[in-house]
Design a protein around this motif. Structure first.
Motif, short mmCIF file in Angstrom:
data_model
loop_
_atom_site.label_atom_id
_atom_site.label_comp_id
_atom_site.label_asym_id
_atom_site.label_seq_id
_atom_site.Cartn_x
_atom_site.Cartn_y
_atom_site.Cartn_z
N ARG A 1 52.16 -29.77 39.70
CA ARG A 1 53.16 -30.85 39.46
C ARG A 1 53.69 -31.08 38.08
O ARG A 1 54.95 -31.43 38.03
CB ARG A 1 52.84 -32.03 40.50
CG ARG A 1 52.87 -31.64 41.80
CD ARG A 1 52.48 -32.90 42.70
NE ARG A 1 52.30 -32.50 44.11
CZ ARG A 1 52.95 -33.39 45.01
NH1 ARG A 1 53.32 -34.41 44.88
NH2 ARG A 1 52.78 -33.11 46.12
N ALA A 2 52.72 -31.25 36.94
CA ALA A 2 53.42 -31.43 35.90
C ALA A 2 54.08 -30.36 35.39
O ALA A 2 55.08 -30.57 34.88
CB ALA A 2 52.01 -31.74 34.98
N PHE A 3 53.82 -29.18 35.72
CA PHE A 3 54.53 -28.19 35.16
C PHE A 3 55.84 -28.14 35.91
O PHE A 3 56.89 -27.93 35.20
CB PHE A 3 53.77 -26.65 35.43
CG PHE A 3 54.70 -25.68 35.33
CD1 PHE A 3 54.98 -25.29 34.47
CD2 PHE A 3 55.03 -24.76 36.61
CE1 PHE A 3 55.83 -23.67 34.20
CE2 PHE A 3 55.62 -23.62 36.40
CZ PHE A 3 56.13 -23.33 35.35
N ILE A 4 55.83 -28.15 37.35
CA ILE A 4 57.09 -28.13 38.10
C ILE A 4 58.24 -29.26 37.38
O ILE A 4 59.37 -29.20 37.22
CB ILE A 4 57.10 -28.43 39.37
CG1 ILE A 4 56.34 -27.06 39.86
CG2 ILE A 4 58.33 -28.61 40.14
CD1 ILE A 4 55.98 -27.35 41.49
N ASN A 5 57.45 -30.39 37.01
CA ASN A 5 58.23 -31.55 36.59
C ASN A 5 58.64 -31.47 35.20
O ASN A 5 59.30 -32.29 34.61
CB ASN A 5 57.85 -33.00 37.09
CG ASN A 5 57.63 -32.89 38.65
OD1 ASN A 5 58.59 -32.70 39.24
ND2 ASN A 5 56.47 -33.50 38.95
N GLY A 6 58.22 -30.36 34.40
CA GLY A 6 58.62 -30.13 32.93
C GLY A 6 57.89 -31.08 32.12
O GLY A 6 58.30 -31.41 30.72
N LYS A 7 56.66 -31.58 32.43
CA LYS A 7 55.83 -32.35 31.48
C LYS A 7 54.95 -31.32 30.63
O LYS A 7 54.68 -31.64 29.63
CB LYS A 7 54.75 -32.97 32.43
CG LYS A 7 55.54 -34.16 33.42
CD LYS A 7 56.11 -35.15 32.81
CE LYS A 7 55.27 -36.33 31.94
NZ LYS A 7 55.70 -37.23 31.32
N ILE A 8 54.70 -30.28 31.46
CA ILE A 8 54.08 -29.23 30.56
C ILE A 8 54.45 -27.70 30.78
O ILE A 8 55.13 -27.53 31.60
CB ILE A 8 52.60 -29.25 30.72
CG1 ILE A 8 52.09 -29.01 32.25
CG2 ILE A 8 51.93 -30.71 30.09
CD1 ILE A 8 50.74 -28.97 32.52
N THR A 9 54.23 -26.84 29.66
CA THR A 9 54.74 -25.32 30.07
C THR A 9 53.56 -24.86 30.76
O THR A 9 52.50 -25.23 30.75
CB THR A 9 55.06 -24.69 28.62
OG1 THR A 9 53.82 -24.67 27.96
CG2 THR A 9 55.84 -25.44 27.71
N LEU A 10 53.70 -23.46 31.11
CA LEU A 10 52.62 -22.70 31.80
C LEU A 10 51.64 -22.55 31.02
O LEU A 10 50.22 -22.69 31.35
CB LEU A 10 53.26 -21.48 32.38
CG LEU A 10 52.56 -20.77 33.73
CD1 LEU A 10 52.45 -21.76 34.69
CD2 LEU A 10 53.21 -19.53 34.05
N SER A 11 51.68 -22.22 29.50
CA SER A 11 50.60 -21.94 28.62
C SER A 11 49.76 -23.25 28.51
O SER A 11 48.70 -23.07 28.28
CB SER A 11 51.06 -21.38 27.38
OG SER A 11 51.83 -22.19 26.59
N LEU B 1 58.83 -13.05 27.26
CA LEU B 1 58.38 -14.39 26.55
C LEU B 1 58.82 -15.69 27.52
O LEU B 1 57.58 -16.44 27.18
CB LEU B 1 59.10 -14.67 25.23
CG LEU B 1 58.65 -13.52 24.19
CD1 LEU B 1 59.69 -13.98 22.85
CD2 LEU B 1 57.13 -13.58 23.74
N GLY B 2 59.66 -15.76 28.36
CA GLY B 2 59.70 -16.83 29.14
C GLY B 2 58.59 -16.73 30.49
O GLY B 2 58.15 -17.75 30.96
N GLU B 3 58.38 -15.35 30.61
CA GLU B 3 57.47 -15.34 31.91
C GLU B 3 55.87 -16.03 31.17
O GLU B 3 55.16 -16.54 31.96
CB GLU B 3 57.01 -14.12 32.26
CG GLU B 3 56.28 -13.76 33.31
CD GLU B 3 55.96 -12.40 33.61
OE1 GLU B 3 54.80 -11.99 34.06
OE2 GLU B 3 56.97 -11.69 33.66
N LEU B 4 55.69 -15.67 29.98
CA LEU B 4 54.22 -16.10 29.41
C LEU B 4 54.39 -17.39 29.32
O LEU B 4 53.24 -18.25 29.54
CB LEU B 4 54.50 -15.57 27.83
CG LEU B 4 53.13 -15.61 26.93
CD1 LEU B 4 52.94 -14.69 25.83
CD2 LEU B 4 52.86 -17.12 26.57
#
Length: 452
Positions: free
Chosen positions: A116-126, A428-431
Motif C-alpha cells: 500500500r505504501a508503494f501504491i500510494n506513492g510513499k516509496i518506490t518498488l526498489s 528502468l521504470g520496471e526496475l
C-alpha cells in the motif's frame, strides 16, 4: 480500498505485541476495540499521538495498552493507520486481532502494508524491496545497503539515468513532430556520446549485482580436493566448530555437507565434498560423482591441496576437472597444511593462498581474495548496489536497449534510435516500479511477512 489488520510483531511471548490497522476506517475500527483512559475519543486525537487506555471486545476489557495514530497521508502506508500495542502474550495478541476483525477490518495479506505504501506513492518498488532486505539481512553489509536503499539511494540513481534518457527522447520527438522547425537540442554525434556515457553508467551499476548477491543470498561455494588434503578441517575451521567428521582415513567424507557461513561481509552456502579419486567402494563412488557435479554447479570453488607434499595424479585430476567445468576464473587454490612446510610450486590458476586449518593461517587472505573476486573493491556507494535478480534483469535489458540505440544511430536516423531509448526508459521504470506489471508487483510482496 478495504481496511486491513495484522499482527506486526513476531509470533510468541514478549513484552509488547503490535497490531497494525490501515485504511479509511482504521480510526473507527480502533475506536471499537480501545477506550482511552482520558475519555477523549480517538476521532478527536491528533495524528502522530500515542494514547493509553484499555482494549475490549464483546466480553469486556481484556488488556491495557497504547494506540498510536497516524493520519493520511503522513503514515507508512499513506492511509489512516492505527497501531495497537498490547502485552505480548500469544492469547491476548490473537484476542486483540480478532476484536479488530470483528469490528470491520479484513485480514492483511503478506506484505500488504508495504504494498500500500508503494501504491500510494510513499516509496518506490526498489525501496519496498529494500524494506524486505532490512528484515532478511544476515550481515551488517546487507543491512547497511538495504537501509540506504530504503531511503531512496538506488531510486535516485535510476531516476537520474531515466531522466537523461528522457531528455534524449524528447529531443528526438520534437524533431519528428516539428521537422520544419528543427527543434532538436542535440545532433547525432552528441546523442551518441551521451548514450555511450549512459551505457557505461548502466554497465557499472549492473556489475555490482555479483557483490549484491554475495551479501544477500550468498555464494554457492564448494570445497574440493583429493582425500586427506584437509577439506573437512577447512570446513570446520571456516564454520568455527566441528561440523564434519575428520580422520586420517581416506574417504571419510562420503556425502556433501553444507552450511551457510559468513566470511568477511559475504555469505557462503558452503559445501564440503567427498575426496575425488578412483574408488571401488560403491557408496564412496556416489559421493565422488556428486563432488564432480558440485564443481560444475558452484559459483566459487575452493580447491584444497596438501601443501606439504608434492602434487600427484589425483591433484592433477582435480585441476583438470575444474578446467573441464570451466571454473578456472572462480577457483581459489588453498595450499593447506602450511604449518608442516610448503613444497607445492605455483599452481596453474591465478588465485592461490597459503592456509592451515590446524593453526588458523590464511583466513584473512581468503576473505580478501574472495572479496576481490566478487567485486567488493568495485563498489563505490553502498546505496547503489543491485541486490535482486529482478532488478538485475531489468537493468541488463535497459543496457541492451541503449546499445541498440547506438547501433541504430550508425545506420539510421535519430527517430529510429528513439524507439530503443524509449525501451530503455521502460526497463528502468520496471526496475523502480513506475512501469512494473501488477503480476511483478504482487510477486515481490508475496515474499514479505504478514504484518509488513
Amino acid at each position: 480500498m478495504r481496511t486491513v489488520a495484522a499482527i506486526s510483531t513476531p509470533y510468541g511471548k514478549g513484552g509488547v505485541a503490535v497490531i497494525r490497522i490501515s485504511g479509511e476506517a482504521a480510526v473507527r475500527i480502533a475506536s471499537k476495540v480501545f477506550m482511552p483512559k482520558s475519555g477523549i475519543g480517538l476521532d478527536d486525537i491528533p495524528s502522530n499521538t500515542a494514547v493509553y487506555g484499555s482494549f475490549f471486545d464483546s466480553d469486556g476489557i481484556f488488556d491495557d495498552g497504547i494506540v498510536t495514530l497516524f493520519r493520511a497521508p503522513k503514515s507508512y502506508t499513506g492511509e489512516d493507520t492505527a497501531e495497537l500495542s498490547c502485552h505480548g502474550g500469544i492469547l491476548v495478541t490473537k484476542k486483540l486481532l480478532c476484536a479488530a476483525i470483528a469490528a470491520g477490518a479484513d485480514y492483511a495479506e503478506a506484505g500488504e502494508f508495504t504494498k500500500r505504501a508503494f501504491i500510494n506513492g510513499k516509496i518506490t518498488l526498489s525501496q519496498a524491496e529494500a524494506v524486505g532486505g532490512i528484515i532478511d539481512a544476515k550481515n551488517e553489509k546487507h543491512l547497511a545497503v538495504s537501509l540506504l536503499q530504503s531511503k531512496g539511494a538506488l531510486s535516485a540513481r535510476i531516476k537520474k539515468l531515466s531522466d537523461s534518457l528522457a531528455y534524449l527522447a524528447a529531443s528526438v520527438y520534437a524533431y519528428i513532430d516539428y521537422p520544419d522547425e528543427d527543434l532538436r537540442d542535440i545532433g547525432t554525434e552528441e546523442m551518441k556520446s551521451r548514450l555511450m556515457a549512459i551505457r557505461d553508467d548502466i554497465t557499472r551499476l549492473a556489475q555490482t549485482h555479483r557483490y549484491g548477491q554475495a551479501i544477500s543470498e550468498g555464494i554457492n561455494t564448494v570445497i574440493v580436493g583429493k582425500p586427506n588434503t584437509g577439506k573437512s578441517s577447512v570446513l570446520n575451521s571456516l564454520i568455527g566448530y566441528d561440523r564434519a567428521i575428520v580422520t586420517d582415513i581416506a574417504g571419510t567424507t562420503r556425502d556433501i555437507v553444507t552450511e551457510q557461513i559468513r566470511l568477511g561481509d559475504l555469505i557462503h552456502n558452503l559445501s564440503d565434498t567427498a575426496g575425488i579419486r578412483e574408488s571401488d567402494d560403491v557408496i564412496e563412488s556416489i559421493g565422488i560423482n556428486k563432488s564432480r557435479q558440485a564443481i560444475g554447479d558452484a559459483e566459487l570453488v575452493l580447491a584444497v591441496f596438501d601443501g606439504s607434499k608434492p602434487l600427484d595424479d589425483y591433484d592433477m585430476e582435480i585441476l583438470n576437472q575444474i578446467r573441464r567445468s570451466g571454473k578456472e576464473s572462480c577457483t581459489i587454490c588453498m595450499l593447506n597444511k602450511s604449518d608442516l612446510g610448503l613444497v607445492v610450486p605455483s599452481l596453474p590458476f591465478g588465485r592461490q593462498i597459503v592456509f592451515s586449518a590446524a593453526v588458523g593461517i590464511g583466513r584473512d587472505a581468503l576473505e580478501s581474495t574472495i572479496g576481490d573476486l566478487f567485486g567488493e573493491g568495485d563498489v563505490s556507494s553502498l546505496g547503489e548496489i543491485i541486490v535482486g535478480a529482478r532488478q538485475y534483469a531489468a537493468l541488463t535489458r535497459a543496457e541492451a536497449a541503449v546499445k541498440n540505440a547506438l547501433t541504430s544511430l550508425d545506420g539510421f536516423t535519430q527517430d529510429i534510435a528513439g524507439m530503443d531509448v524509449e525501451e530503455a526508459i521502460a526497463c528502468l521504470g520496471e526496475l523502480d516500479g513506475r512501469t512494473a506489471s501488477e503480476q511483478v508487483v504482487n510477486e515481490i510482496f508475496t515474499h514479505f511477512c504478514v504484518g509488513k
